[in-house]
Design a protein around this motif. Structure first.
Motif, mmCIF file in Angstrom:
data_model
loop_
_atom_site.group_PDB
_atom_site.id
_atom_site.type_symbol
_atom_site.label_atom_id
_atom_site.label_comp_id
_atom_site.label_asym_id
_atom_site.label_seq_id
_atom_site.Cartn_x
_atom_site.Cartn_y
_atom_site.Cartn_z
ATOM 1 N N HIS A 1 -8.254 10.808 -3.701
ATOM 2 C CA HIS A 1 -8.645 11.593 -2.498
ATOM 3 C C HIS A 1 -8.407 13.211 -3.055
ATOM 4 O O HIS A 1 -7.476 13.585 -3.772
ATOM 5 N N HIS B 1 0.909 -1.366 -0.033
ATOM 6 C CA HIS B 1 -0.012 -0.115 0.066
ATOM 7 C C HIS B 1 0.987 1.206 -0.073
ATOM 8 O O HIS B 1 2.117 1.182 0.217
ATOM 9 N N GLY B 2 0.413 2.370 -0.470
ATOM 10 C CA GLY B 2 1.097 3.597 -0.258
ATOM 11 C C GLY B 2 0.585 4.606 -1.233
ATOM 12 O O GLY B 2 -0.739 4.579 -1.923
ATOM 13 N N TRP B 3 1.170 5.874 -1.383
ATOM 14 C CA TRP B 3 0.689 6.724 -2.312
ATOM 15 C C TRP B 3 1.575 6.431 -3.693
ATOM 16 O O TRP B 3 2.807 6.378 -3.730
ATOM 17 N N ARG C 1 -3.966 6.917 -3.555
ATOM 18 C CA ARG C 1 -3.558 5.750 -2.852
ATOM 19 C C ARG C 1 -3.785 4.480 -3.517
ATOM 20 O O ARG C 1 -4.532 4.430 -4.521
ATOM 21 N N PHE C 2 -3.084 3.535 -3.101
ATOM 22 C CA PHE C 2 -3.306 2.075 -3.767
ATOM 23 C C PHE C 2 -3.254 1.283 -2.407
ATOM 24 O O PHE C 2 -2.519 1.370 -1.410
ATOM 25 N N VAL C 3 -3.713 0.317 -2.756
ATOM 26 C CA VAL C 3 -3.673 -1.187 -1.546
ATOM 27 C C VAL C 3 -3.970 -2.268 -2.265
ATOM 28 O O VAL C 3 -4.832 -2.222 -3.298
ATOM 29 N N PRO D 1 -0.564 13.146 1.808
ATOM 30 C CA PRO D 1 0.591 12.706 1.961
ATOM 31 C C PRO D 1 1.710 13.810 2.190
ATOM 32 O O PRO D 1 2.659 13.595 2.523
ATOM 33 N N LEU E 1 -7.328 1.248 -6.258
ATOM 34 C CA LEU E 1 -6.742 2.562 -6.229
ATOM 35 C C LEU E 1 -7.852 3.498 -5.471
ATOM 36 O O LEU E 1 -9.040 3.532 -5.758
ATOM 37 N N ALA F 1 -4.842 13.418 -4.638
ATOM 38 C CA ALA F 1 -3.542 12.475 -4.464
ATOM 39 C C ALA F 1 -4.504 11.018 -4.768
ATOM 40 O O ALA F 1 -5.567 10.896 -4.654
ATOM 41 N N THR G 1 -8.785 10.509 4.551
ATOM 42 C CA THR G 1 -7.477 10.149 4.988
ATOM 43 C C THR G 1 -6.523 11.475 4.824
ATOM 44 O O THR G 1 -6.817 12.191 4.178
#
Length: 296
Positions: A235, A194-196, A288-290, A279, A232, A286, A276
């Motif tokens: 935000h 996960h992350g940006w 994000r993914f997981v 970043p 994906l 922005a 959330t």
């Protein structure tokens, strides 16, 4: 010949002085109370810019992706006041560099060998510390059509608990970014669970597919099994009204979903407003993914 050559040499010398002066004027502010322990200003011909995780082969440590640069280098080494935590220093420099293009960053064990950074990159054995207590940021900002400013900030806590920071500032005309590098950064981020995600661009409140082309192409090229587990999340942070942020993120998610469809396999894209923290300090859209289910 001498009369024709002298003006050219004088012109080069004046340009070099201007470059040196401009480099000094763009030096990052010091952490409050920090002590300057070393300062150098040189014309670098083979500056080693590491832009990826470290590898080791045949007893040699190296960056999986490295660039050798020529340019004006200013190096400053700071010793932090006693009792200052590493994360406080990292956050301070992140704020100074906010808004600039991040080429590479790592924290703790992900940065690999502290001996490598201290001795092979910065030529300063005093920067050797605990590998779990280190941080690296490499960022870039365009100066002119031909020149870029690059900052390399390495912070480390030594075994004595003393925090030190090496700040390199390079002014160079060498190419350090491009589609291949951007694709490599995206693939590197996607190696985590996960992350940006970098490369997500928005223009006039719409997903900018042209500016995001490397991201789109990289996502399209993922294997079908990877796409099925990839989620994906878009935000938005522009509005004080959460409902407006939700509408913004859902609109961008729909546009991104259409852009990354390869004609056969969909990628899950969801809009979740400002549910959330962003970043960084810039309140811009922005991505994000997981990976779900999580990677084993």
């Amino acid at each position: 010949m001498k009369n024709r050559r002298c003006p050219s040499l004088l012109h080069i010398f004046v340009m070099w002085l201007g470059l040196l002066s401009a480099a000094a004027s763009l030096a990052l502010p010091a952490y409050p109370g920090a002590r300057l322990t070393d300062e150098q200003s040189t014309q670098a011909s083979h500056y080693r810019l590491v832009l990826s995780e470290l590898k080791r082969s045949q007893a040699t440590t190296f960056g999986e992706r490295e660039v050798r640069l020529t340019g004006q280098l200013q190096r400053r080494v700071w010793t932090m006041p006693s009792g200052i935590e590493l994360q406080e220093v990292v956050q301070f420099y992140q704020q100074q560099l906010d808004g600039k293009q991040v080429l590479y960053q790592c924290q703790g064990l992900d940065c690999g060998s502290s001996h490598f950074w201290a001795n092979e990159v910065f030529s300063n054995s005093r920067l050797v510390g605990r590998e779990k207590d280190q941080s690296l940021m490499v960022v870039m900002s365009p100066r002119t059509a031909e020149l870029n400013d690059i900052w390399v900030v390495y912070a480390v806590r030594r075994a004595t608990r003393q925090v030190m920071v090496n700040v390199d500032h390079i002014v160079t005309g060498d190419a350090v970014a491009g589609d291949d590098l951007e694709r490599s950064r995206i693939e590197q981020v996607l190696a985590d669970s996960h992350g940006w995600l970098p490369g997500f661009a928005v223009s006039n409140q719409r997903f900018d597919e042209d500016a995001s082309q490397v991201l789109v192409d990289t996502l399209k090229a993922l294997a079908p099994g990877v796409k099925q587990r990839l989620h994906l999340v878009v935000h938005c942070y522009d509005a004080t009204d959460m409902a407006e942020n939700m509408r913004c993120s859902e609109r961008l998610a729909q546009q991104l979903r259409a852009a990354v469809f390869d004609g056969q396999y969909d990628i899950n894209v969801t809009g979740l407003g400002a549910l959330t923290l962003p970043p960084g300090e810039r309140l811009q859209p922005a991505l994000r993914f997981v990976f779900w289910p999580g990677r084993r």
